[in-house]
Design a protein around this motif. Structure first.
Motif, PDB file in Angstrom:
ATOM      1  N   THR A  89      -8.475   6.617   0.823  1.00  0.00           N
ATOM      2  CA  THR A  89      -8.845   5.224   0.536  1.00  0.00           C
ATOM      3  C   THR A  89     -10.329   5.008   0.806  1.00  0.00           C
ATOM      4  O   THR A  89     -10.948   5.782   1.546  1.00  0.00           O
ATOM      5  CB  THR A  89      -8.062   4.220   1.406  1.00  0.00           C
ATOM      6  N   ASP A  90     -10.844   3.929   0.251  1.00  0.00           N
ATOM      7  CA  ASP A  90     -12.190   3.492   0.621  1.00  0.00           C
ATOM      8  C   ASP A  90     -12.068   2.606   1.852  1.00  0.00           C
ATOM      9  O   ASP A  90     -10.971   2.397   2.385  1.00  0.00           O
ATOM     10  CB  ASP A  90     -12.886   2.791  -0.553  1.00  0.00           C
ATOM     11  N   ARG A  94      -8.509   0.590  -0.497  1.00  0.00           N
ATOM     12  CA  ARG A  94      -8.114   0.835  -1.887  1.00  0.00           C
ATOM     13  C   ARG A  94      -8.037   2.329  -2.133  1.00  0.00           C
ATOM     14  O   ARG A  94      -8.893   3.104  -1.684  1.00  0.00           O
ATOM     15  CB  ARG A  94      -9.122   0.192  -2.847  1.00  0.00           C
ATOM     16  N   THR A  96      -8.444   5.888  -3.520  1.00  0.00           N
ATOM     17  CA  THR A  96      -9.491   6.597  -4.257  1.00  0.00           C
ATOM     18  C   THR A  96      -8.986   7.920  -4.811  1.00  0.00           C
ATOM     19  O   THR A  96      -9.546   8.438  -5.768  1.00  0.00           O
ATOM     20  CB  THR A  96     -10.725   6.858  -3.374  1.00  0.00           C
ATOM     21  N   TYR A  97      -7.925   8.480  -4.194  1.00  0.00           N
ATOM     22  CA  TYR A  97      -7.382   9.767  -4.651  1.00  0.00           C
ATOM     23  C   TYR A  97      -5.950   9.919  -4.177  1.00  0.00           C
ATOM     24  O   TYR A  97      -5.590   9.463  -3.094  1.00  0.00           O
ATOM     25  CB  TYR A  97      -8.215  10.936  -4.098  1.00  0.00           C
ATOM     26  N   VAL A 114      -5.412   4.415  -8.416  1.00  0.00           N
ATOM     27  CA  VAL A 114      -6.806   4.269  -8.000  1.00  0.00           C
ATOM     28  C   VAL A 114      -7.227   2.802  -8.101  1.00  0.00           C
ATOM     29  O   VAL A 114      -7.031   2.149  -9.118  1.00  0.00           O
ATOM     30  CB  VAL A 114      -7.733   5.179  -8.836  1.00  0.00           C
ATOM     31  N   GLY A 115      -7.742   2.297  -6.992  1.00  0.00           N
ATOM     32  CA  GLY A 115      -8.163   0.903  -6.919  1.00  0.00           C
ATOM     33  C   GLY A 115      -7.123  -0.028  -6.327  1.00  0.00           C
ATOM     34  O   GLY A 115      -7.441  -1.142  -5.929  1.00  0.00           O
TER      35      GLY A 115
END
Length: 191
Positions: A89-90, A94, A96-97, A114-115
């Motif tokens: 996650t970021d 969220r 990311t991978y 993603v997101g």
């Protein structure tokens, strides 16, 4: 073709560093040159020793970059092949991978996920509890420590339930800033 277009054509065919040696120092030319990620940008007139140093540094950087790309390929292949679910996650939580195992566990493809907020992707409940418990990714990032998921129920997109175990670790930069989190989990064997 000008020098920038020539550099783009060369880079499409060869993995070689590009150094611009030019009489043009205008902003427009510099901005165009940046697109090619040059290893150097020298203005005429130049000194031979400056050019030699720039070439040596460019070759060293190119070798280092090739090595790093190779290492990233190994890591990416390893992560894709691991049977445990892996989700990154970021800092906002969220996705990311996701590796293929996480796609299987959750019922979401990486492209769809993603997101998304990780709590929407991973519906996790403590065993024996009705409401979902605190988002372990958010907990790891807030507390800046690894969080263990001892035993929890993962509810997939399709409503399937699996008992999982895993951990979540924050990803922290050299300055101590949290960049995101990595969740790793696997299905517990039935007793």
């Amino acid at each position: 073709m000008d020098g920038v277009e020539t550099a783009l054509q060369i880079q499409r065919k060869q993995d070689v560093p590009v150094i611009y040696l030019t009489a043009y120092a205008d902003t427009h030319t510099l901005e165009r040159a940046k697109v090619t990620s040059p290893a150097g940008y020298m203005l005429k007139p130049y000194q031979a020793n400056e050019l030699r140093t720039t070439i040596e540094l460019a070759l060293h950087r190119a070798q280092h970059d090739r090595h790093m790309r190779e290492q990233l390929r190994w890591i990416a292949t390893t992560v894709r092949c691991i049977g445990d679910g892996i989700v990154t996650t970021d800092r906002a939580g969220r996705v990311t991978y996701m590796n293929p195992a996480a796609e299987d566990f959750t019922g979401w493809s990486q492209e769809e996920a993603v997101g998304m907020c990780v709590s929407g992707l991973l519906s996790v409940q403590e065993v024996g509890a009705m409401p979902p418990f605190e988002n372990p990714a958010q907990q790891a990032m807030t507390q800046v420590r690894m969080v263990t998921i001892d035993e929890a129920i993962l509810i997939s997109r399709q409503g399937g339930r699996r008992t999982i175990r895993g951990s979540v670790a924050p990803v922290v930069d050299d300055g101590g800033i949290v960049l995101g989190a990595v969740l790793v989990f696997h299905e517990m064997a039935s007793s």
